[in-house]
Write a protein that holds these residues in place. Structure first.
Motif, PDB file in Angstrom:
ATOM      1  N   GLU A 118      21.262 -12.114  40.498  1.00 48.43           N
ATOM      2  CA  GLU A 118      20.756 -11.550  39.244  1.00 48.43           C
ATOM      3  C   GLU A 118      21.398 -10.200  38.949  1.00 48.43           C
ATOM      4  OE1 GLU A 118      16.332 -13.659  39.278  1.00 48.43           O
ATOM      5  OE2 GLU A 118      16.601 -11.641  40.110  1.00 48.43           O
TER       6      GLU A 118
ATOM      7  N   THR B 152      20.873 -15.437  32.079  1.00 45.67           N
ATOM      8  CA  THR B 152      21.378 -14.098  31.774  1.00 45.67           C
ATOM      9  C   THR B 152      22.206 -14.099  30.489  1.00 45.67           C
ATOM     10  OG1 THR B 152      21.442 -13.613  34.149  1.00 45.67           O
ATOM     11  CG2 THR B 152      22.661 -12.137  32.708  1.00 45.67           C
TER      12      THR B 152
ATOM     13  N   VAL C 121      20.643 -18.713  37.031  1.00 43.75           N
ATOM     14  CA  VAL C 121      20.698 -17.272  36.765  1.00 43.75           C
ATOM     15  C   VAL C 121      21.766 -16.964  35.720  1.00 43.75           C
ATOM     16  CG1 VAL C 121      21.267 -15.026  37.767  1.00 43.75           C
ATOM     17  CG2 VAL C 121      19.795 -16.618  39.025  1.00 43.75           C
TER      18      VAL C 121
END
Length: 371
Positions: A100, A338, A334
């Protein structure tokens, strides 16, 4: 047939020509299947293996160190078991925070960038380097090596590939020597300890490390690139996902089905199996099996709400099911989440280029803009 597919933007018209010939087609002394059911059956059938009955492997002519991907039981079982702890659910949870943070940092700056070079590639190489305990200064060299190995699946070993191979093996030798003196909490240290206990040889140790590097990088960079391209090419799906970021796992699974990074694999019959003779190769076209109309309704439609049953074959099946599948899925989730949050206006900003490969399907470049 496979020569027609090199660097092809859309191989599926050719796959469908093969499918029309039947579930199992003989071509030049080998066999080809596009059937999901038959592919899954062969991948799980212990009468098929990775090697010919004389023990030889139809691969890299000795350049790359042998890994468990190229082995049959019992050696495959022994070596795979040694690498498994690095991919336990607990370890994957530990990696998530790192993934992350890296994903966030990669989207901090430029408005215009290349999604492959600047996002999809740096993310998994950072993760696999952490997993292996590779210093940050060496990660760029590792990334270039991974790309060369993937290209060599189709082109064979080039002088450039041989040079990169020597460099990376020398780097691993240095890291192995360091871990023998100062063990750490990483995969290299755990495998060095296993070597000391004679659970694997020095060559097997090196082969396992090279496999984890290449597999951990190449499949994930193409998963992220292929998924981002699919979302932008299907605006309704991109809009749906941005409004429902909890669908990130579904985006990953549909990308893996619709545009799997690994398009082709093979198994060798180690005894007669129906029409297939001993030592005959069966080429399993994963990209076609994942769009088998007998399994998936409207198979050529990209749909993140699709029910993925039975499971796609992007991670193979049977004893060679991808060891890093859980890690790749987490990295993909992720990455897509994102992108949706940090770059909701993302759009393609120029022509893409596809990699010149049949086995590995992905983008070499993907220019995008955040506004």
């Amino acid at each position: 047939m496979f020569e027609q597919l090199t660097g092809h933007e859309d191989p599926h018209p050719i796959y469908e020509q093969v499918r029309a010939l039947g579930p199992l087609v003989e071509a030049g002394g080998q066999w080809v299947t596009t059937s999901h059911k038959l592919s899954n059956k062969i991948l799980r059938d212990r009468r098929f293996g990775m090697r010919y009955t004389d023990g030889t492997y139809p691969g890299f002519a000795g350049l790359l160190p042998q890994s468990f991907l190229e082995l049959d039981p019992p050696d495959h079982t022994r070596l795979r078991r040694l690498a498994m702890p690095a991919f336990s659910p607990k370890k994957i949870d530990e990696y998530r925070t790192r993934v992350e943070k890296v994903a966030e940092s990669l989207l901090d700056d430029a408005d215009e960038f290349d999604l492959i070079r600047d996002f999809a590639a740096p993310l998994p190489i950072a993760v696999i380097s952490d997993l292996l305990g590779v210093p940050d200064a060496d990660t760029a060299e590792f990334a270039g090596y991974g790309a060369l190995v993937a290209a060599s699946f189709d082109s064979g070993v080039t002088p450039e590939m041989a040079h990169a191979n020597d460099q990376v093996l020398a780097l691993f030798e240095r890291l192995i020597t360091e871990r023998r003196a100062r063990p750490g909490d990483d995969v290299i240290s755990s495998l060095v300890a296993a070597e000391a206990e004679r659970k694997l040889t020095a060559q097997e140790l090196m082969g396992t490390l090279v496999l984890l590097l290449v597999a951990g990088f190449e499949t994930t960079v193409n998963l992220i690139g292929n998924g981002a391209k699919a979302l932008l090419d299907h605006p309704a799906q991109w809009t749906l996902f941005k409004a429902n970021p909890q669908l990130a796992p579904d985006v990953v699974e549909e990308t893996l089905r619709w545009a799997p990074p690994v398009q082709l694999t093979g198994r060798i019959a180690q005894e007669p199996v129906g029409e297939i003779g001993t030592d005959q190769m069966v080429n399993i076209i994963i990209g076609a099996a994942n769009r088998d109309p007998e399994v998936y309704p409207e198979p050529h439609r990209f749909d993140v709400m699709r029910v993925q049953k039975p499971e796609h074959l992007a991670f193979s099946s049977g004893i060679h099911y991808c060891l890093g599948a859980t890690l790749a899925r987490m990295e993909g989730e992720v990455a897509f989440r994102t992108l949706a949050r940090r770059a909701p206006e993302l759009r393609q900003n120029g022509p893409v280029t596809f990699r010149g490969s049949v086995t590995i399907r992905g983008l070499a470049s993907f220019p995008v803009s955040r506004s």
